[in-house]
Design an enzyme around this catalytic site. Structure first.
Site, PDB file in Angstrom:
ATOM      1  N   LYS A   1     -15.294   2.976   6.366  1.00 52.10           N
ATOM      2  CA  LYS A   1     -14.098   2.624   7.139  1.00 52.10           C
ATOM      3  C   LYS A   1     -14.104   3.331   8.491  1.00 52.10           C
ATOM      4  O   LYS A   1     -14.670   4.424   8.640  1.00 52.10           O
ATOM      5  CB  LYS A   1     -12.827   3.031   6.375  1.00 52.10           C
ATOM      6  CG  LYS A   1     -12.495   2.131   5.209  1.00 52.10           C
ATOM      7  CD  LYS A   1     -11.152   2.474   4.599  1.00 52.10           C
ATOM      8  CE  LYS A   1     -10.006   1.886   5.411  1.00 52.10           C
ATOM      9  NZ  LYS A   1      -8.714   2.065   4.748  1.00 52.10           N
TER      10      LYS A   1
ATOM     11  N   GLU B   1     -13.700   4.971   0.652  1.00 56.93           N
ATOM     12  CA  GLU B   1     -14.510   3.987   1.378  1.00 56.93           C
ATOM     13  C   GLU B   1     -15.134   4.662   2.601  1.00 56.93           C
ATOM     14  O   GLU B   1     -14.471   4.839   3.629  1.00 56.93           O
ATOM     15  CB  GLU B   1     -13.649   2.795   1.789  1.00 56.93           C
ATOM     16  CG  GLU B   1     -13.098   2.009   0.615  1.00 56.93           C
ATOM     17  CD  GLU B   1     -12.126   0.924   1.043  1.00 56.93           C
ATOM     18  OE1 GLU B   1     -12.584  -0.114   1.540  1.00 56.93           O
ATOM     19  OE2 GLU B   1     -10.910   1.140   0.890  1.00 56.93           O
TER      20      GLU B   1
ATOM     21  N   GLU C   1      -9.009   8.422   6.753  1.00 59.94           N
ATOM     22  CA  GLU C   1      -9.117   7.001   6.407  1.00 59.94           C
ATOM     23  C   GLU C   1     -10.162   6.730   5.322  1.00 59.94           C
ATOM     24  O   GLU C   1     -10.070   5.746   4.601  1.00 59.94           O
ATOM     25  CB  GLU C   1      -9.460   6.165   7.647  1.00 59.94           C
ATOM     26  CG  GLU C   1      -8.257   5.695   8.445  1.00 59.94           C
ATOM     27  CD  GLU C   1      -7.311   4.806   7.645  1.00 59.94           C
ATOM     28  OE1 GLU C   1      -7.774   4.066   6.767  1.00 59.94           O
ATOM     29  OE2 GLU C   1      -6.103   4.859   7.885  1.00 59.94           O
TER      30      GLU C   1
ATOM     31  N   GLU D   1       0.850  -1.192   0.000  1.00 57.11           N
ATOM     32  CA  GLU D   1       0.000   0.000   0.000  1.00 57.11           C
ATOM     33  C   GLU D   1       0.883   1.239   0.000  1.00 57.11           C
ATOM     34  O   GLU D   1       1.853   1.319   0.759  1.00 57.11           O
ATOM     35  CB  GLU D   1      -0.904   0.050   1.237  1.00 57.11           C
ATOM     36  CG  GLU D   1      -1.902  -1.080   1.361  1.00 57.11           C
ATOM     37  CD  GLU D   1      -2.717  -0.998   2.659  1.00 57.11           C
ATOM     38  OE1 GLU D   1      -2.800   0.100   3.264  1.00 57.11           O
ATOM     39  OE2 GLU D   1      -3.259  -2.038   3.070  1.00 57.11           O
TER      40      GLU D   1
END
Length: 331
Positions: free
Chosen positions: A315, A312, A323, A262
């Site tokens: 999350k 997202e 995040e 990542e």
């Protein structure tokens, strides 16, 4: 319904020649997830030839069938205990989530990621006793299924599994409290031909330290590079990556293949998280690795997965509001 996607960064295929290998993380913690076939189309249209998943969701994997996209399928941390304690459970998992998709759906599965950053200090040791046994049992299951040459086991780890006694890359070694376990895991990966997968986040360096030099997080060069015995570092990514290289070398694993599982930059949720910085970081990173130059300690192509395809919104924001905002595409 027609979908159109806007890249927060330049299309991957345009800026990263094949010298280095760029993929993307496909996370699904969203209140309105996109249909998997739409995401696969988006991957193909943007020349993204590798994808890393965090689970083994059936429809996602099926949509990847016949796409030729290389897949790293994931096992969530919550499953590690079951897989660690039962060969049968591991065999069942491989049969259902790897063998079936390769044989029936023609999915190009190349890796199984056993757990996700299981040794984060915030987990307080929850997965210390189950991660390696789960990796071993999945490997045995792949062997039984005759897939061990095609599919390799790995474990995506946070960069906090190593540190530097001198704050310089050359002082790199595995974290003292997990050093023996890390050496056991690395030795196992070498034996089975699996890569060391590490997640590196220059943004977090900036987020955690108000005095961190902003320009050192990017790839434009700095006026005062860090000197490590005459080796100069112009960005924190190279320094962090080489700290791992030194840790591996120090323990006798100098030739270990490394995957950056990542890497990315958020577009919202913090004063340093915005589209301009995300574009600057992601384009800078791809230009940095495009020539296959590598890092000072490890020249050569770098294998990496950008984080992440799409925001997202489901999350946890416990680490920070950023995040939910790592998407390199918006729609």
């Amino acid at each position: 319904m027609e979908w159109s996607f806007v890249a927060v960064i330049l299309a991957v295929a345009l800026v990263c020649p094949r010298a280095s290998s760029i993929g993307a993380n496909w996370g699904t913690q969203a209140s309105h997830p996109l249909p998997p076939e739409i995401v696969v189309r988006m991957l193909r249209e943007n020349g993204i030839q590798k994808v890393k998943l965090f689970d083994a969701e059936y429809d996602t994997l099926r949509a990847l069938g016949k796409s030729r996209i290389e897949v790293m399928v994931g096992i969530p941390n919550e499953m590690l205990s079951t897989l660690a304690s039962s060969h049968k459970a591991a065999e069942k998992w491989v049969s259902k989530n790897v063998s079936t998709h390769i044989n029936t759906d023609n999915v190009n599965i190349r890796y199984v990621a056993v757990g996700n950053e299981p040794f984060l200090s915030t987990y307080n040791g929850s997965y210390l006793n189950t991660t390696f046994p789960a990796m071993r049992n999945i490997q045995i299951a792949l062997l039984k299924a005759g897939l061990h040459n095609q599919v390799k086991v790995t474990c995506p780890l946070n960069a906090d599994v190593y540190d530097s006694s001198t704050t310089l890359p050359s002082g790199g070694d595995f974290r003292a409290d997990i050093r023996d376990l890390m050496i056991t895991i690395v030795k196992f990966l070498v034996e089975i031909g699996g890569p060391f997968t590490v997640n590196i986040y220059p943004f977090i360096s900036l987020y955690n330290d108000a005095n961190f030099p902003v320009d050192y997080a990017f790839f434009d060069g700095v006026s005062q590079p860090v000197s490590d015995g005459g080796t100069f570092y112009y960005n924190v990514f190279d320094a962090n990556y080489d700290t791992l290289v030194h840790a591996l070398e120090k323990n006798g694993f100098g030739n270990m293949p490394i995957i950056v599982g990542e890497i990315g930059w958020p577009t919202d949720g913090d004063r340093n998280a915005n589209v301009e910085y995300a574009r600057k970081f992601n384009q800078g990173f791809m230009a940095h690795i495009a020539g296959g130059r590598g890092t000072p300690r490890r020249p050569g192509p770098i294998d990496a997965y950008l984080f992440s395809l799409i925001d997202e919104d489901a999350k946890s924001v416990q680490p920070g509001y950023f995040e939910r905002h790592w998407g390199i595409f918006t729609f």
